[in-house]
Design a protein around this motif. Structure first.
Motif, PDB file in Angstrom:
ATOM      1  N   CYS A 154       0.798  -1.265   0.083  1.00 46.32           N
ATOM      2  CA  CYS A 154      -0.084  -0.045   0.156  1.00 46.32           C
ATOM      3  C   CYS A 154       1.058   1.291  -0.065  1.00 46.32           C
ATOM      4  N   LYS A 202      -5.306  10.414   1.763  1.00 47.88           N
ATOM      5  CA  LYS A 202      -6.666  10.312   1.115  1.00 47.88           C
ATOM      6  C   LYS A 202      -7.247  11.827   1.398  1.00 47.88           C
ATOM      7  N   CYS A 215      -2.366   5.477   6.058  1.00 45.50           N
ATOM      8  CA  CYS A 215      -3.490   5.574   7.259  1.00 45.50           C
ATOM      9  C   CYS A 215      -2.689   5.197   8.548  1.00 45.50           C
ATOM     10  N   TYR A 217      -3.557   4.346  11.422  1.00 41.65           N
ATOM     11  CA  TYR A 217      -4.220   3.346  12.355  1.00 41.65           C
ATOM     12  C   TYR A 217      -3.819   1.631  11.658  1.00 41.65           C
ATOM     13  N   CYS A 218      -3.057   1.781  10.549  1.00 40.06           N
ATOM     14  CA  CYS A 218      -3.002   0.519   9.925  1.00 40.06           C
ATOM     15  C   CYS A 218      -1.553   0.085   9.564  1.00 40.06           C
ATOM     16  N   ASN A 238      -0.505   4.147   0.695  1.00 33.40           N
ATOM     17  CA  ASN A 238      -1.119   5.127   1.511  1.00 33.40           C
ATOM     18  C   ASN A 238      -0.619   5.117   3.073  1.00 33.40           C
ATOM     19  N   ASN A 251      -0.488  -1.759   7.106  1.00 36.70           N
ATOM     20  CA  ASN A 251      -0.162  -1.959   6.095  1.00 36.70           C
ATOM     21  C   ASN A 251       0.309  -0.715   5.390  1.00 36.70           C
ATOM     22  N   ARG A 252       0.307   0.229   5.925  1.00 38.71           N
ATOM     23  CA  ARG A 252       0.501   1.606   5.325  1.00 38.71           C
ATOM     24  C   ARG A 252       2.096   1.564   4.800  1.00 38.71           C
TER      25      ARG A 252
HETATM   26  S1  SF4 Z   1      -6.228   1.502   5.642  1.00 37.15           S
HETATM   27 FE1  SF4 Z   1      -4.155   0.463   5.258  1.00 37.15          FE
HETATM   28  S2  SF4 Z   1      -4.242  -0.834   3.308  1.00 37.15           S
HETATM   29 FE2  SF4 Z   1      -6.111   0.573   3.360  1.00 37.15          FE
HETATM   30  S3  SF4 Z   1      -5.074   2.688   2.346  1.00 37.15           S
HETATM   31 FE3  SF4 Z   1      -4.815   2.909   4.389  1.00 37.15          FE
HETATM   32  S4  SF4 Z   1      -2.860   2.135   4.815  1.00 37.15           S
HETATM   33 FE4  SF4 Z   1      -3.517   0.997   2.853  1.00 37.15          FE
END
Ligand code: SF4
Length: 379
Positions: free
Chosen positions: A58, A175, A62, A64-65, A60, A67-68
């Motif tokens: 990913c 975002k 985010c 809290y995530c 992005n 996977n960022r």
């Molecule tokens: S929530 Fe996680 S996987 Fe989804 S866009 Fe955000 S960073 Fe990427």
């Protein structure tokens, strides 16, 4: 392949695909089917879904995530061919009756979306699968990709995560609410309308991560129900994960998620207007009492309501009486009067919760303590 499935099935757990609550606790996790989830389809049918990410790569951020972008975590991706084959094997073994497909965002969402669409195209065309598919639309998805998603899936969703641009900016810098999230969601809504109910639209919020109030969330949701014909909004109580920018942020209690679902239900199914919900001075739903009871306590002028003459819309205002019970009571009145609270319980309602708010043929019902134990709580 199993290691990849473990990684990408695990990474998909934070998306909610069923009617209520967190998915984690209801996951069927055994040696064979680790990432199969019980779910409720839009038509109410209970099914098992394979819930998985196409990739956890990913770009992005985010907060809290895990996977960022830049987070040190193992990454993996399915090719469309691999994932379509794996899903169809599970279908043929009758282990699943549907697919919930999401993804990390890369290639400015275009590539991620292309791969997901290619997977579902394979499933639909090569394998002639006609069953249930829930497909995530990526932030910033182009019109053509949205159109393809709506054509292929039974349900499409795009997670807004926060109710306003200012709140969203607190949990991600990558975002933007209007252009990247609401524009494709609006496009999907217009296309879904053209398909006359054959595809439904949902979204999800991470509750509490952006310090938003319940009032902000429900205002946003009401507008989505009213303007876009959204089928459902889902609420996921924020839980901080180690090594993320929000790891020190307080977790959101699950009772808050529960209250939001109750208030949401009042807006969708009980005919409540958004400005009828009662909030604390900070704009939050009360913890001590469900939103419908809170409204009733604040409107003594409306009660007691006569169960034998009130229209269905008024019965729905009584705590302990839901849409099914209200319909049954109206039908029951054709055969004679409702004379005691056990008839409310027999119609599926909560007699104990309704008792303080109703009249039975002109009389207040005797308070029936025993029913407190017999009734289940709920809106
Ligand atoms: S929530 Fe996680 S996987 Fe989804 S866009 Fe955000 S960073 Fe990427």
């Amino acid at each position: 392949m199993e290691a990849k499935m473990d990684l990408l099935g695990g990474a998909a757990q934070y998306d909610i695909c069923r009617a209520c609550g967190g998915a984690q606790s209801n996951r069927i996790r055994d040696a064979l089917d680790r990432w199969i989830y019980p779910a409720v389809r839009p038509d109410g049918k209970r099914v098992s879904l394979l819930k998985v990410l196409q990739t956890n790569v990913c770009e992005n951020d985010c907060f809290y995530c895990t996977n960022r972008a830049g987070y040190d975590t193992p990454r993996a991706s399915f090719t469309p061919d691999e994932l379509a084959r794996l899903f169809m094997e599970l279908v043929q073994r009758r282990r699943v009756q549907g697919l919930f497909l999401s993804s990390g965002v890369y290639g400015r969402s275009g590539q991620a979306m292309e791969r997901m669409l290619a997977t579902v195209e394979l499933v639909r065309r090569r394998y002639a699968y006609r069953g249930y598919v829930h497909l995530k639309i990526m932030p910033g998805a182009q019109d053509a990709a949205v159109e393809q998603a709506v054509r292929l899936a039974d349900r499409v969703s795009l997670n807004l995560e926060a109710p306003t641009p200012e709140r969203l900016a607190r949990i991600t810098h990558s975002k933007e609410l209007h252009n990247q999230l609401l524009t494709p969601l609006r496009r999907a809504a217009a296309l879904a309308r053209e398909r006359a109910g054959r595809v439904t639209l949902t979204t999800q919020f991470v509750v509490g991560a952006a310090d938003e109030s319940d009032s902000e969330l429900l205002q946003s949701v009401q507008s989505l129900y009213h303007n876009l014909g959204l089928a459902r909004a889902y609420y996921s109580a924020f839980q901080p994960l180690a090594h993320t920018p929000l790891e020190e942020h307080a977790p959101t209690p699950t009772w808050r998620e529960h209250r939001l679902y109750q208030a949401d239900f009042l807006l969708r199914c009980y005919g409540f207007a958004i400005d009828e919900l009662v909030y604390s001075p900070e704009g939050n739903l009360p913890r001590a009492c469900d939103p419908k009871e809170m409204w009733a306590v604040n409107h003594p002028e409306v009660f007691p309501i006569e169960l034998n003459t009130a229209p269905e819309s008024q019965l729905l205002r009584v705590p302990g009486i839901g849409p099914v019970t209200a319909k049954r009571l109206v039908a029951r009145r054709r055969d004679g009067k409702v004379r005691d609270l056990q008839q409310v319980a027999a119609a599926g309602g909560s007699a104990a919760r309704a008792a303080p708010y109703v009249l039975l043929d002109g009389h207040r019902p005797a308070y029936q303590m025993a029913l407190w134990q017999a009734d289940a709580p709920g809106v």
